[in-house]
Design an enzyme around this catalytic site. Sequence first.
Site, PDB file in Angstrom:
ATOM      1  N   GLU A   1       0.706  -1.136   0.015  1.00  0.00           N
ATOM      2  CA  GLU A   1       0.071  -0.010   0.047  1.00  0.00           C
ATOM      3  C   GLU A   1       0.963   1.338  -0.002  1.00  0.00           C
ATOM      4  OE1 GLU A   1      -2.904  -0.189  -0.717  1.00  0.00           O
ATOM      5  OE2 GLU A   1      -3.994  -1.802   0.371  1.00  0.00           O
TER       6      GLU A   1
ATOM      7  N   HIS B   1      -2.325   2.507   8.486  1.00  0.00           N
ATOM      8  CA  HIS B   1      -3.438   2.150   7.631  1.00  0.00           C
ATOM      9  C   HIS B   1      -3.778   0.762   8.417  1.00  0.00           C
ATOM     10  CE1 HIS B   1      -5.666   0.114   4.780  1.00  0.00           C
ATOM     11  NE2 HIS B   1      -4.658  -0.793   4.448  1.00  0.00           N
TER      12      HIS B   1
ATOM     13  N   TYR C   1      -8.567  24.168  22.630  1.00  0.00           N
ATOM     14  CA  TYR C   1      -8.886  23.934  23.844  1.00  0.00           C
ATOM     15  C   TYR C   1      -8.753  22.281  24.101  1.00  0.00           C
ATOM     16  CZ  TYR C   1     -11.865  22.409  27.894  1.00  0.00           C
ATOM     17  OH  TYR C   1     -12.314  21.975  28.831  1.00  0.00           O
TER      18      TYR C   1
ATOM     19  N   HIS D   1      -6.985  -2.558   9.162  1.00  0.00           N
ATOM     20  CA  HIS D   1      -8.301  -3.239   8.737  1.00  0.00           C
ATOM     21  C   HIS D   1      -8.946  -3.627   9.856  1.00  0.00           C
ATOM     22  CE1 HIS D   1      -6.258  -5.131   5.072  1.00  0.00           C
ATOM     23  NE2 HIS D   1      -6.176  -3.817   5.210  1.00  0.00           N
TER      24      HIS D   1
ATOM     25  N   HIS E   1     -12.330  -2.476   2.581  1.00  0.00           N
ATOM     26  CA  HIS E   1     -10.781  -2.570   3.005  1.00  0.00           C
ATOM     27  C   HIS E   1     -10.547  -2.356   4.419  1.00  0.00           C
ATOM     28  CE1 HIS E   1      -6.750  -1.685   1.192  1.00  0.00           C
ATOM     29  NE2 HIS E   1      -6.825  -2.168   2.374  1.00  0.00           N
TER      30      HIS E   1
ATOM     31  N   TYR F   1     -19.658  14.336  18.556  1.00  0.00           N
ATOM     32  CA  TYR F   1     -18.887  15.492  18.496  1.00  0.00           C
ATOM     33  C   TYR F   1     -17.540  15.026  17.961  1.00  0.00           C
ATOM     34  CZ  TYR F   1     -16.543  15.428  22.843  1.00  0.00           C
ATOM     35  OH  TYR F   1     -15.868  15.220  24.040  1.00  0.00           O
TER      36      TYR F   1
HETATM   37 ZN    ZN Z   1      -5.043  -2.795   3.633  1.00  0.00          ZN
END
Ligand code: ZN
Length: 213
Positions: A73, A92, A208, A94, A155, A113
């Site tokens: 990736e 990254h 803040y 999964h 993914h 929020y």
């Molecule tokens: Zn991946």
Amino acid sequence: MTELQLRKQIITIALQMNSLGINRGKSGNVSARWKDGFLVTPSGLPYETTKPADIVFIDAKARARGKRAPSSEWRFHFDIYRAKDEVHAVVHTHSSFATTLACLGMAVPAFHYMVAIAGGNSIRCAPYATFGTQTLSDHALKAMEDRRACLLANHGMISTGTSLAGALALAVEVEALCEQYWRALQVGKPNLLSDDEMILVIEKFKTYNAPAH
Ligand SMILES: [Zn+2]
């Protein structure tokens, strides 16, 4: 920080990703900006046995240097560093709940929020493309416009930060939000916060008690 220290820190963060339960096995990857490029975890090596010398350097021309192949990736890491000057680390994974929503092609709206921690009033889900492709990277970059994280359809997710610790903390937060949103959906239709309220929260995060990012 020296290059060796950064290589060690990448491995530490990758191991923490697994011990925190937001990644399993070798599916995720971690990188940090270095010189004119970035350092990234190698392809197909368990983090437990990864040594600093196994971490791969990719330069500004996308040339990999190292004794191993970079994570498959690496393209979206490359494109994120090129597009976003403020980003110094990319995680990254999964992770289960982010991936569950991503498999449904669902973005995370402003149901809480804390969604603002990713930079806006939603955490977008990039359309599906085959792993490792330029198309996936293009989709991810678009989903990350004005955002620090996104889901990847069918993914997983991408999280970024000004530091490795920040990118990991955001990944943990995104996974928690995905779990909370998924749980809320089991009971009913979550009430969404207005755009005005989310703009206010984003401003407050700047000044803040800003969560690490
Ligand atoms: Zn991946």
